[in-house]
Write an enzyme that holds these catalytic residues in place. Structure first.
Site, PDB file in Angstrom:
ATOM      1  N   GLU A 172      36.281  31.977  35.589  1.00 48.77           N
ATOM      2  CA  GLU A 172      37.701  31.722  35.869  1.00 48.77           C
ATOM      3  C   GLU A 172      38.375  30.906  34.777  1.00 48.77           C
ATOM      4  OE1 GLU A 172      35.277  31.348  38.048  1.00 48.77           O
ATOM      5  OE2 GLU A 172      35.767  32.408  39.914  1.00 48.77           O
ATOM      6  N   PHE A 181      33.599  25.806  54.154  1.00 47.72           N
ATOM      7  CA  PHE A 181      32.910  26.446  53.042  1.00 47.72           C
ATOM      8  C   PHE A 181      33.921  26.809  51.957  1.00 47.72           C
ATOM      9  CE2 PHE A 181      31.344  30.426  51.012  1.00 47.72           C
ATOM     10  CZ  PHE A 181      30.302  29.837  50.299  1.00 47.72           C
ATOM     11  N   GLN A 182      33.643  26.395  50.752  1.00 45.40           N
ATOM     12  CA  GLN A 182      34.494  26.647  49.574  1.00 45.40           C
ATOM     13  C   GLN A 182      35.902  26.079  49.737  1.00 45.40           C
ATOM     14  OE1 GLN A 182      33.988  30.821  48.396  1.00 45.40           O
ATOM     15  NE2 GLN A 182      32.251  30.159  47.144  1.00 45.40           N
ATOM     16  N   LYS A 235      43.871  31.922  53.387  1.00 44.67           N
ATOM     17  CA  LYS A 235      43.478  33.308  53.662  1.00 44.67           C
ATOM     18  C   LYS A 235      44.292  33.914  54.802  1.00 44.67           C
ATOM     19  CE  LYS A 235      39.239  35.994  54.058  1.00 44.67           C
ATOM     20  NZ  LYS A 235      37.767  35.918  54.072  1.00 44.67           N
ATOM     21  N   MET A 287      32.965  19.086  13.790  1.00 48.60           N
ATOM     22  CA  MET A 287      33.958  18.015  13.699  1.00 48.60           C
ATOM     23  C   MET A 287      33.377  16.685  14.188  1.00 48.60           C
ATOM     24  SD  MET A 287      36.837  17.191  12.614  1.00 48.60           S
ATOM     25  CE  MET A 287      38.189  18.360  12.482  1.00 48.60           C
TER      26      MET A 287
HETATM   27  C1  LIG Z   1      35.559  21.346  25.923  1.00 46.57           C
HETATM   28  C2  LIG Z   1      35.396  20.371  24.819  1.00 46.57           C
HETATM   29  N1  LIG Z   1      34.284  19.600  24.752  1.00 46.57           N
HETATM   30  C3  LIG Z   1      34.120  18.722  23.740  1.00 46.57           C
HETATM   31  C4  LIG Z   1      35.074  18.589  22.778  1.00 46.57           C
HETATM   32  C5  LIG Z   1      34.889  17.576  21.636  1.00 46.57           C
HETATM   33  N2  LIG Z   1      34.798  18.275  20.353  1.00 46.57           N
HETATM   34  C6  LIG Z   1      35.846  18.411  19.514  1.00 46.57           C
HETATM   35  S1  LIG Z   1      35.486  19.272  18.144  1.00 46.57           S
HETATM   36  C7  LIG Z   1      33.886  19.457  18.619  1.00 46.57           C
HETATM   37  C8  LIG Z   1      32.894  20.201  17.766  1.00 46.57           C
HETATM   38  C9  LIG Z   1      33.200  21.646  17.669  1.00 46.57           C
HETATM   39  O1  LIG Z   1      32.080  22.297  17.129  1.00 46.57           O
HETATM   40  P1  LIG Z   1      32.128  23.826  16.763  1.00 46.57           P
HETATM   41  O2  LIG Z   1      32.680  24.609  17.899  1.00 46.57           O
HETATM   42  O3  LIG Z   1      30.811  24.251  16.271  1.00 46.57           O
HETATM   43  O4  LIG Z   1      33.227  23.879  15.609  1.00 46.57           O
HETATM   44  P2  LIG Z   1      33.226  23.179  14.166  1.00 46.57           P
HETATM   45  O5  LIG Z   1      33.801  21.801  14.330  1.00 46.57           O
HETATM   46  O6  LIG Z   1      31.811  23.144  13.683  1.00 46.57           O
HETATM   47  O7  LIG Z   1      34.107  24.040  13.347  1.00 46.57           O
HETATM   48  C10 LIG Z   1      33.654  18.837  19.848  1.00 46.57           C
HETATM   49  C11 LIG Z   1      32.349  18.777  20.532  1.00 46.57           C
HETATM   50  C12 LIG Z   1      36.232  19.383  22.905  1.00 46.57           C
HETATM   51  N3  LIG Z   1      37.245  19.290  22.049  1.00 46.57           N
HETATM   52  N4  LIG Z   1      36.346  20.272  23.905  1.00 46.57           N
END
Ligand SMILES: Cc1ncc(C[n+]2csc(CCOP(=O)(O)OP(=O)(O)O)c2C)c(N)n1
Length: 571
Positions: free
Chosen positions: A57, A119-120, A169, A477
């Site tokens: 979802e 439920f749910q 529902k 990042m």
């Molecule tokens: C849902 C979610 N969880 C954690 C983060 C924190 N976060 C920001 S950038 C990043 C790393 C992203 O890694 P990747 O998808 O491999 O991309 P890259 O930075 O290597 O290009 C994280 C964990 C986020 N922005 N969103």
């Protein structure tokens, strides 16, 4: 029976479907379950409503969001009660932060069961109240049609945003008379909710500031795209010769090959852009909220500049930066009113000064498979006739900066919430809104793995998203922050990936792995040439960094432009 016949009895589910059709909706992303089964029972009676069965979802909400961003209309997602509804939460929060008109329809347990931990059963209204513009539990089938119309109207009107409508529902199965309604249009809104042009004295003052400024800048944000005010923005810039900065969500509000386009500001903005901001004496902000990723340390932000803030939402004006003139209204309408007062002028000396601040982009690649090569190949192969949907992380910044966006609204990303996992499902919505052009979802290896299950949706529904994975083996990042600010302690950032070529094979779609710069062009062309979804994994350098970078909390004047020497990194 004739439409509008007062004796026509319909179930709540049929009424919901009818309202969707009446309001011009033709696409739903969703996933069925117990509490929404009556709605799904009615759905096949309305062939105008195409339903895309997602695999999670969250993806339904992001796909509806992508559809809305690309089409300018409302995006609709559907889920059952409990876990179905809670799975929508991240997608709704993403749409809320970026002002996207998404309508979520959730099933709820029957009225008699509400409040009994049935439920749910989940209080999805309570959960989503802070992340929606509006949310409604419909307790009487008599109210359902108007509640659904209102949901769509509220999502679209003014500053757009997500709306959730929760339908028990037994309200879906209850019957009542169908009454025709009018389609929600912005012009139908009562005058007090319509955009009004700011008072003439404020417009005059803004025009006077624009003609008197010696070092003016325009900062354009997402509001320009939401308002479709591309021509007005361009006219203002060209008439006044003022350079234009585009924020992350403002990218593609102004053509990037234009002589007046400067680039992106803020944490990963270009050095010359941030320096220009710090030296400006006037900033004309159009449809942006001066968030912290743009301003850096607020106390040190553009201290020499007066600010004209053009913004639809009055609560944004003066919220983050003090303004000399606030012009509240739709970006297009305000710009048109302002253009009636703004005279032609030149900014030659100031533009030359900014040109002198431009530095060669700091290069952090050792190999030849650079993000620049990849994005250049996509740009060349599509002639820029393409929409790029990025995920969140380092690649998002490369995608923002290394591709030249020439066409309006051709760059889509999760800006406010920064939601990893956004790109792949959002690109499905974009692709369905723009069947005439290629749509690339560009993700890191982390974000891709958050919603890669949606390849199955693309295959089942024939949605031709081209997926590019920038695989660096890290949550890049976060690893970069660890390198710069946490003494290279790479805690929980190395990330394993499956064999993406074999993954593509398992889904029956073309998949390619690219390990050198020489293979980029062919792989991009092949993905574009093959019909349907396709995947390309780019094995980029593992520890490449995004430069420049303003350290968190620092001012725009304090950018890191190269690898910090190891001795300066705290242990
Ligand atoms: C849902 C979610 N969880 C954690 C983060 C924190 N976060 C920001 S950038 C990043 C790393 C992203 O890694 P990747 O998808 O491999 O991309 P890259 O930075 O290597 O290009 C994280 C964990 C986020 N922005 N969103």
């Amino acid at each position: 029976m004739e439409a509008g016949d007062l004796t026509e009895l319909l179930t709540g589910s049929q009424i919901l479907c009818r309202v969707l059709v009446e309001q011009g909706v033709d696409l739903l992303f969703g996933y069925p379950g117990g509490a929404i089964m009556p709605f799904y029972h009615a759905l096949p009676e309305y062939p105008r409503l195409r339903h895309v069965l997602v695999r999670h979802e969250q993806a339904a909400a992001h796909a509806a969001d992508g559809y809305a961003r690309a089409s300018g209309g409302v995006g609709v997602c559907v889920a059952t009660s409990g876990p179905g509804a809670t799975n929508l939460v991240t997608g709704l929060a993403t749409a809320h932060m970026d002002n996207i008109p998404v309508v979520a329809i959730t099933g709820q347990v029957s009225r008699a069961m509400i409040g009994r931990d049935a439920f749910q059963e989940t209080d999805i209204i309570g959960i989503t109240q802070p992340i929606t513009k509006h949310s409604i539990l419909v307790e009487d089938v008599e109210d359902l049609a108007d509640a659904a119309r209102e949901a769509i109207g509220v999502a679209l009107e003014g500053r757009p945003g997500p709306v959730l409508i929760d339908v028990p529902k037994d309200v879906q199965t209850a019957k009542t008379q169908w009454r025709e309604g009018a389609r929600a249009e912005r012009e139908d809104l009562p005058p007090d909710r319509r955009t009004v042009v700011p008072p003439a004295p404020d417009l005059d003052r803004a025009a006077a500031l624009i003609s008197a400024a010696r070092r003016p800048l325009i900062m354009a944000g997402h509001g320009v795209i939401l308002a479709g005010a591309y021509a007005e923005l361009r006219e203002l810039a060209e008439r006044t010769d003022i350079p234009v900065i585009t924020t992350l969500l403002g990218i593609s509000a102004f053509p990037e090959a234009h002589r007046l386009h400067l680039g992106m500001p803020g944490m990963h903005g270009e050095v010359h852009v941030n320096r220009a901001i710090q030296q400006a004496d006037l900033i004309v902000g159009v449809g942006l909220r001066f968030d912290d990723r743009v301003t850096g340390n607020l106390a040190a932000f553009a201290r020499g500049a007066q600010v004209i803030h053009i913004e639809l939402d009055p609560s944004e004006v003066g919220k983050n930066v003090p303004v000399a003139v606030g012009l509240v209204g739709d970006a297009g309408e305000v710009l048109r009113a302002l253009l009636q007062r703004v005279n032609r002028r030149e900014c030659t000396a100031w533009r030359e000064e900014i040109a002198g601040l431009v530095r060669p982009r700091p290069e952090s690649y050792r190999g030849d498979l650079s993000p620049e090569t990849i994005l250049g190949a996509i740009e060349a192969a599509t002639g820029g006739h393409c929409t790029i949907v990025s995920d969140v992380g380092q690649h998002q910044m490369w995608v923002a900066k290394l591709y030249r966006y020439q066409r309006p609204n051709s760059h889509i990303t999760s800006g406010g919430l920064g939601t990893m996992g956004f790109a792949v499902p959002a690109a499905m919505g974009v692709a369905l809104a723009r069947p005439d052009q290629p749509v690339w979802a560009i993700s890191g290896d982390g974000g891709f793995q958050m919603n890669m299950q949606e390849i199955a949706t693309m295959v089942q529904e024939g949605i031709p998203v081209k997926m590019a994975i920038f695989n660096n083996g890290y949550l890049g990042m976060v690893r970069q922050w660890q390198q710069f600010f946490h003494g290279r302690r790479y805690s929980a950032t190395p990330i394993w990936s499956p064999d993406y070529v074999r993954l593509a094979e398992a889904y029956g779609i073309p998949g390619r792995r690219v390990e050198t710069g020489a293979g980029v062009e062919d792989a991009v062309r092949e993905a574009l040439d093959r019909p349907g979804p396709a995947l390309v994994e780019f094995q980029i350098e593992q520890e490449a960094n995004v430069f420049p970078m303003i350290p968190p909390g620092a001012s725009l004047s304090e950018s890191i432009e190269a690898e910090p020497p190891p001795k300066l990194v705290p242990a």
